[in-house]
Design a protein around this motif. Structure first.
Motif, PDB file in Angstrom:
ATOM      1  N   GLY A 184      30.063 -38.978 -63.671  1.00 15.49           N
ATOM      2  CA  GLY A 184      30.259 -38.962 -65.120  1.00 15.49           C
ATOM      3  C   GLY A 184      28.988 -38.604 -65.876  1.00 15.49           C
ATOM      4  N   LEU A 185      27.867 -39.133 -65.392  1.00 11.39           N
ATOM      5  CA  LEU A 185      26.593 -38.770 -66.006  1.00 11.39           C
ATOM      6  C   LEU A 185      26.271 -37.294 -65.800  1.00 11.39           C
ATOM      7  CD1 LEU A 185      24.403 -41.876 -65.060  1.00 11.39           C
ATOM      8  CD2 LEU A 185      25.345 -41.293 -67.297  1.00 11.39           C
ATOM      9  N   VAL A 187      28.495 -34.804 -65.538  1.00 13.92           N
ATOM     10  CA  VAL A 187      29.351 -34.037 -66.446  1.00 13.92           C
ATOM     11  C   VAL A 187      28.794 -34.090 -67.870  1.00 13.92           C
ATOM     12  CG1 VAL A 187      31.646 -33.868 -67.463  1.00 13.92           C
ATOM     13  CG2 VAL A 187      31.395 -34.305 -65.024  1.00 13.92           C
ATOM     14  N   SER A 188      28.370 -35.288 -68.280  1.00  4.77           N
ATOM     15  CA  SER A 188      27.779 -35.406 -69.613  1.00  4.77           C
ATOM     16  C   SER A 188      26.503 -34.582 -69.730  1.00  4.77           C
ATOM     17  CB  SER A 188      27.492 -36.880 -69.899  1.00  4.77           C
ATOM     18  OG  SER A 188      26.793 -37.028 -71.123  1.00  4.77           O
ATOM     19  N   PHE A 191      27.361 -30.808 -70.191  1.00  3.48           N
ATOM     20  CA  PHE A 191      27.808 -30.478 -71.544  1.00  3.48           C
ATOM     21  C   PHE A 191      26.640 -30.518 -72.540  1.00  3.48           C
ATOM     22  CE2 PHE A 191      32.146 -31.224 -70.023  1.00  3.48           C
ATOM     23  CZ  PHE A 191      32.826 -30.240 -70.706  1.00  3.48           C
ATOM     24  N   LYS A 192      25.734 -31.466 -72.367  1.00  2.00           N
ATOM     25  CA  LYS A 192      24.568 -31.524 -73.245  1.00  2.00           C
ATOM     26  C   LYS A 192      23.685 -30.293 -73.096  1.00  2.00           C
ATOM     27  CE  LYS A 192      24.347 -36.577 -73.376  1.00  2.00           C
ATOM     28  NZ  LYS A 192      23.571 -37.782 -72.960  1.00  2.00           N
ATOM     29  N   ALA A 265      19.383 -37.185 -67.844  1.00  2.00           N
ATOM     30  CA  ALA A 265      20.235 -37.200 -69.028  1.00  2.00           C
ATOM     31  C   ALA A 265      19.474 -37.690 -70.254  1.00  2.00           C
ATOM     32  CB  ALA A 265      21.457 -38.076 -68.777  1.00  2.00           C
ATOM     33  N   ASP A 269      18.877 -35.759 -73.838  1.00  8.70           N
ATOM     34  CA  ASP A 269      19.100 -36.353 -75.165  1.00  8.70           C
ATOM     35  C   ASP A 269      17.874 -36.194 -76.061  1.00  8.70           C
ATOM     36  OD1 ASP A 269      21.614 -37.118 -74.377  1.00  8.70           O
ATOM     37  OD2 ASP A 269      20.963 -39.126 -73.719  1.00  8.70           O
TER      38      ASP A 269
END
Length: 563
Positions: A184-185, A187-188, A191-192, A265, A269
């Protein structure tokens, strides 16, 4: 396809115009040769100047052909006048005479000065200063964008052999495995990165608009933040990998792959927040108007005023140049001195008489000279008024003739519809333009000559523009718009260059923000832009409520009114 309806050029048109143009100068030449030997030297020089003035007046009225008159005096006192015919098709834009104030032997034209200034654009320093900032920004951006991906790939390919060295193959595979939370991390993170790449491309991936003398402070701050962010994250990443390898050797809990994904991640951000800060500082901060700038162009005095936001001085100069090239009219140096159709000779209305037979010749000449000079000073504004009035009248007259000639020329062209029998009977747009152009060339050349636009327009460019207008079925007024409305500056073909060099003159530091009272000058060759900034006022708007009971009216009747 286009066709011509009952329209053709007469072969004897050019011959008749040449004969009519040469008839009067040739007769004057014969008369001057027959009477030259019976005149004194003083009178020959006076008549020479008068003939030169007459030839110049004839040259102004003759179109589409031009003549050059050369007067040579032989040793026997005879004068030989040579008349040369310059066809209009060969020298359309090169047969104008510019009257300037340059009297030095070393003075150069405007084109030579512009070429001399543009020599600095071809050196090595200009490409270096133009692309070094962009190159550094691209390198830092690529490093920042690929850092999260490299942080995830390097442990997988075994770049850190000490990580999990004391573990077995099964334990190492389990350490580098990625569970549901880790996926999940990932995939995030993907997208970022896609959003970061799209935002960077939309906002910052563009051609550099200007090369400024000083650094762009906000862009430098953003690049510095990105560089510090990447350096800090890589430093802690290496430390974390080293600590994880040491813990695996001592038997403590080893570093899991999921923590590395979370670490990458968090870097993504941070880069997204830096991108948001860059958009606010570089793209959004100057949108709200805070000042108005008054731009005055020298030497013609054309001026405009605009509302501008909070920018630095050098960025404000770039913004002003964008407005100048897209909204200012074309500067025409040949119109600095209005062409005068008739020479006005100052005449004196005073008469002098001899009193008691005394001949005071020297006193009379001095008095006449002083009175003539004083009258000239007193009537200079009057002469300028009549010259400008006469020039405006001539421009309006030539403009009306040009519009009429264009409308008549466009009536000879009609579009042929696609039919099986009309395939070989029509002409293309370029051939139709060549056929129509002679009917409006005379009026167009006269208008361009009186408005001093001949150096800007050649026959090839006019034919190309005419063929384009015919191919799109434009009206005659649309074809004449280029000649009747000399704006904006980029409409001039000489200004359509890849690089435009300007000099910025200011008493303050160029990286400082604008404030009220800032004045700077932009200079290029003989053109300069004086820019003055003033703060916009604070608007105090108060609400005023009108009582509805007061919106009632009474009609008072009077016996004398018609109500």
């Amino acid at each position: 396809m286009y066709g011509l309806s009952d329209y053709d050029l007469k072969p004897g048109m050019e011959t008749d115009s040449i004969k009519s143009a040469l008839s009067e100068p040739s007769s004057k030449t014969k008369r001057s040769r027959s009477h030259t030997n019976h005149r004194t030297t003083h009178r020959s020089h006076s008549h020479k100047s008068s003939r030169t003035n007459r030839s110049q007046n004839q040259e102004e009225n003759m179109a589409p052909f031009q003549t050059t008159v050369t007067v040579d005096e032989t040793r026997n006192g005879q004068e030989v006048i040579e008349v040369q015919i310059l066809p209009q098709d060969e020298n359309w834009g090169e047969n104008t005479t510019a009257i300037t104030g340059n009297t030095s032997d070393q003075s150069g034209s405007v084109e030579e000065v512009s070429l001399w200034q543009n020599d600095t654009d071809t050196g090595i320093s200009f490409p270096c200063s133009r692309y070094v900032g962009t190159t550094i920004a691209v390198i830092i951006a690529i490093m920042a964008f690929t850092s999260p991906t490299l942080m995830l790939i390097l442990p997988k390919i075994g770049f850190f052999p000490s990580l999990g060295a004391s573990l077995s193959a099964a334990e190492k595979a389990e350490l580098l495995s990625c569970g549901a939370e880790c996926k999940g991390l990932l995939v995030s993170l993907c997208f970022k990165l896609v959003l970061l790449a799209g935002g960077t491309w939309a906002v910052f991936i563009r051609k550099s608009r200007a090369t400024m003398p000083s650094i762009f402070v906000f862009r430098a701050v953003v690049l510095l933040l990105v560089l510090i962010c990447c350096f800090t994250y890589w430093l802690f990443y290496v430390v974390q990998i080293t600590e994880g390898a040491r813990e695996s050797v001592t038997g403590e809990e080893s570093l899991e792959y999921r923590s590395l994904v979370a670490y990458a991640a968090s870097l993504t951000d941070t880069l997204l927040f830096i991108h948001y800060l860059a958009v606010v500082l570089i793209e959004l901060r100057h949108i709200q108007p805070m000042y108005y700038v008054k731009i005055v162009r020298s030497p013609d005095g054309e001026s405009k005023a605009y509302a501008i936001g909070q920018l630095s001085i050098q960025r404000a100069a770039v913004w002003i140049l964008d407005k100048y090239y897209t909204e200012f009219p074309i500067y025409n140096p040949y119109l600095e001195r209005l062409p005068v159709s008739k020479s006005r000779k100052p005449t004196s209305s005073f008469k002098y008489y001899e009193v008691d037979g005394i001949n005071n010749t020297s006193l009379q000449s001095q008095t006449r000279g002083g009175l003539r000079e004083s009258r000239r000073r007193d009537s200079s504004h009057n002469e300028r008024f009549y010259e400008e009035h006469d020039y405006e009248r001539r421009v309006k007259k030539r403009r009306a003739r040009l519009i009429t000639a264009a409308e008549e020329a466009f009536t000879h062209i009609k579009r042929l519809h696609h039919e099986p029998g009309n395939n070989g009977n029509g002409m293309d747009c370029h051939e139709a333009a060549q056929a129509v152009f002679p009917s409006l060339a005379r009026a167009l050349q006269k208008y361009l000559r009186v408005t001093r636009q001949q150096p800007r327009h050649s026959v090839d460019s006019i034919l190309k523009h005419l063929s384009l207008c015919l191919s799109h079925d434009l009206s005659p007024r649309a074809f004449l718009e280029r000649f009747l409305q000399p704006a904006p500056v980029l409409q001039n073909e000489k200004e359509q260059k890849e690089v435009q060099s300007w000099s910025l003159i200011c008493d303050e530091l160029l990286t400082r923000p604008l404030r009220s009272g800032v004045v700077f000058q932009l200079r290029q060759s003989d053109v300069s832009l004086m820019c003055t900034f003033h703060a916009l006022p604070h608007f105090n708007i108060a609400e005023e409520v009108i009582d509805p009971l007061t919106n009632r009216f009474v009609i008072r009747l009077n016996s004398e009114t018609s109500v």
